[in-house]
Design a protein around this motif. Structure first.
Motif, PDB file in Angstrom:
ATOM      1  N   LEU A  99      12.585  82.961 -69.322  1.00 48.61           N
ATOM      2  CA  LEU A  99      12.563  81.496 -69.323  1.00 48.61           C
ATOM      3  C   LEU A  99      13.621  80.937 -68.381  1.00 48.61           C
ATOM      4  CD1 LEU A  99      12.045  80.727 -73.111  1.00 48.61           C
ATOM      5  CD2 LEU A  99      10.486  80.168 -71.257  1.00 48.61           C
ATOM      6  N   ALA A 100      14.808  81.530 -68.393  1.00 44.85           N
ATOM      7  CA  ALA A 100      15.890  81.022 -67.542  1.00 44.85           C
ATOM      8  C   ALA A 100      15.563  81.197 -66.071  1.00 44.85           C
ATOM      9  CB  ALA A 100      17.195  81.750 -67.868  1.00 44.85           C
ATOM     10  N   HIS A 101      14.707  82.156 -65.756  1.00 45.83           N
ATOM     11  CA  HIS A 101      14.357  82.407 -64.363  1.00 45.83           C
ATOM     12  C   HIS A 101      13.574  81.258 -63.741  1.00 45.83           C
ATOM     13  CE1 HIS A 101      14.687  85.674 -61.477  1.00 45.83           C
ATOM     14  NE2 HIS A 101      13.601  85.187 -60.930  1.00 45.83           N
ATOM     15  N   LEU A 102      12.994  80.427 -64.601  1.00 44.34           N
ATOM     16  CA  LEU A 102      12.210  79.296 -64.095  1.00 44.34           C
ATOM     17  C   LEU A 102      13.083  78.166 -63.589  1.00 44.34           C
ATOM     18  CD1 LEU A 102       9.457  79.271 -66.850  1.00 44.34           C
ATOM     19  CD2 LEU A 102       9.156  79.884 -64.473  1.00 44.34           C
ATOM     20  N   LEU A 103      14.404  78.272 -63.760  1.00 45.99           N
ATOM     21  CA  LEU A 103      15.325  77.249 -63.265  1.00 45.99           C
ATOM     22  C   LEU A 103      16.390  77.940 -62.429  1.00 45.99           C
ATOM     23  CD1 LEU A 103      16.308  74.316 -63.236  1.00 45.99           C
ATOM     24  CD2 LEU A 103      17.586  74.799 -65.320  1.00 45.99           C
ATOM     25  N   PRO A 104      16.383  77.701 -61.115  1.00 45.82           N
ATOM     26  CA  PRO A 104      17.405  78.331 -60.266  1.00 45.82           C
ATOM     27  C   PRO A 104      18.806  77.859 -60.642  1.00 45.82           C
ATOM     28  CG  PRO A 104      15.603  77.478 -58.938  1.00 45.82           C
ATOM     29  CD  PRO A 104      15.386  76.980 -60.320  1.00 45.82           C
ATOM     30  N   VAL A 105      19.784  78.757 -60.439  1.00 43.27           N
ATOM     31  CA  VAL A 105      21.164  78.451 -60.789  1.00 43.27           C
ATOM     32  C   VAL A 105      21.694  77.349 -59.866  1.00 43.27           C
ATOM     33  CG1 VAL A 105      23.489  79.378 -60.942  1.00 43.27           C
ATOM     34  CG2 VAL A 105      21.559  80.793 -61.614  1.00 43.27           C
ATOM     35  N   GLY A 106      22.384  76.381 -60.471  1.00 40.41           N
ATOM     36  CA  GLY A 106      23.025  75.342 -59.678  1.00 40.41           C
ATOM     37  C   GLY A 106      22.135  74.177 -59.310  1.00 40.41           C
ATOM     38  N   THR A 107      20.996  74.049 -59.968  1.00 38.92           N
ATOM     39  CA  THR A 107      20.099  72.932 -59.662  1.00 38.92           C
ATOM     40  C   THR A 107      20.726  71.618 -60.122  1.00 38.92           C
ATOM     41  OG1 THR A 107      18.254  74.410 -60.060  1.00 38.92           O
ATOM     42  CG2 THR A 107      17.758  72.074 -59.992  1.00 38.92           C
ATOM     43  N   ILE A 147      16.077  69.057 -62.228  1.00 35.68           N
ATOM     44  CA  ILE A 147      15.762  70.143 -63.162  1.00 35.68           C
ATOM     45  C   ILE A 147      14.314  70.114 -63.638  1.00 35.68           C
ATOM     46  CG2 ILE A 147      16.261  71.012 -65.487  1.00 35.68           C
ATOM     47  CD1 ILE A 147      19.222  70.610 -64.895  1.00 35.68           C
ATOM     48  N   ILE A 161      11.512  72.934 -62.515  1.00 35.47           N
ATOM     49  CA  ILE A 161      10.899  73.787 -63.538  1.00 35.47           C
ATOM     50  C   ILE A 161       9.389  73.756 -63.410  1.00 35.47           C
ATOM     51  CG2 ILE A 161      10.484  73.984 -66.031  1.00 35.47           C
ATOM     52  CD1 ILE A 161      13.421  73.155 -66.416  1.00 35.47           C
TER      53      ILE A 161
END
Lengths: 227, 70
Positions: free
Chosen positions: A126-134, A139, A143
């Motif tokens: 699930l976390a992979h669907l949001l890149p780090v630092g967006t 957001i 997503i």
């Protein structure tokens, strides 16, 4: 019977029986069976070396849990390369020009990687669907974009292989037809067209190998995200 | 990020960190785009929001339109 340029992609039949099963299974006869010998012959050694090198390189970035896919991906690569290269021979049927077959390979493999990720690493999946630092406002949009790109992956996988092989075969047939008909009208232009055909054939040989590799590489990348 | 254990190097993928170096407070502690849990919660909240909007329009009563037509 007048043939169109797309008749080369129609399923081969013999007395009404589709021969695609033979087209898919008979190429395996070309490969030697590994034997339980300390030293095999040159062909077996070369085959084993190639498969070992490819598998090692492909699974370097993948965690231990994904290494059980090694046999599947190595045989998938050999399978696709063989079908693509055999299809470069004149008057042979190329099964990988069929979208149904490529989707039949792409969708189950992609779905397996998604389900493995959802089953064993649901938080990471699930976390992979949001890149780090967006940034905050982006957001929800990102997503949704990542979700759409996730579901487009199998379609892209199948269509990429189909389109590349189909376009290549179509170009070869078009240019060879032009070269043949120009031979009696303008021989010099026909010579240029034949030279172009030769270069295109070399390109298509490379595309046949590269597209098979890209297919397997992308599946391994999807697996890398899930394990 | 690579770490060494029992003589072998193991590589962990970027993005799979626990995000312990970030100290968020309040709302950002649970909804941010840096920690694993924060990203997961953002994704779940977005999906819940989309589902809520869909259900709202799906279950919206249409009686007012029928009365207006009569």
């Amino acid at each position: 019977m007048t043939l169109s340029f797309f008749d080369q992609f129609s399923l081969t039949t013999f007395m009404g029986i589709p021969l695609i099963a033979l087209a898919l299974t008979l190429p395996w006869i070309l490969f030697p069976t590994p034997q339980n010998r300390c030293l095999n012959n040159r062909l077996s050694t070369l085959q084993a070396w190639f498969i070992r090198q490819f598998t090692h390189q492909l699974f370097l970035p993948i965690n231990q849990g994904g290494h059980k896919w090694a046999l599947l991906l190595a045989s998938l690569l050999i399978f696709l390369i063989t079908l693509n290269l055999l299809g470069m021979l004149p008057y042979t049927f190329t099964p990988t020009t069929q979208l149904s077959m490529n989707m039949g390979l792409a969708i189950p493999l992609w779905l397996a990687t998604v389900l493995i990720g959802a089953r064993y690493q649901p938080n990471h999946t699930l976390a992979h669907l949001l890149p780090v630092g967006t940034p905050g406002l982006l957001i929800p949009i990102l997503i949704m974009i990542e979700t759409i790109s996730l579901f487009i992956r199998p379609i892209a996988l199948g269509i990429r292989l189909t389109a590349n092989l189909t376009a290549g075969h179509l170009l070869i047939q078009l240019i060879s037809t032009a070269a043949f008909h120009l031979l009696f009208i303008m021989p010099s232009v026909s010579l240029l067209t034949t030279t172009l055909l030769l270069l295109l054939t070399i390109l298509e040989l490379a595309v046949a190998i590269i597209q098979a590799y890209v297919f397997v590489l992308l599946v391994s990348l999807y697996l890398q995200e899930s394990v | 990020m690579a770490n060494r254990s029992s003589g072998r190097w193991y590589c962990t993928m970027a993005g799979h960190d626990a995000g312990n170096q970030y100290q968020f407070t309040g709302f950002a502690k649970y909804f941010n785009s840096y920690t694993l849990q924060g990203r997961k919660n953002c994704v779940l909240a977005t999906y819940a929001g989309i589902a809520a909007i869909f259900l709202f329009f799906k279950l919206k009563p249409k009686k007012q339109k029928q009365i207006a037509e009569k």
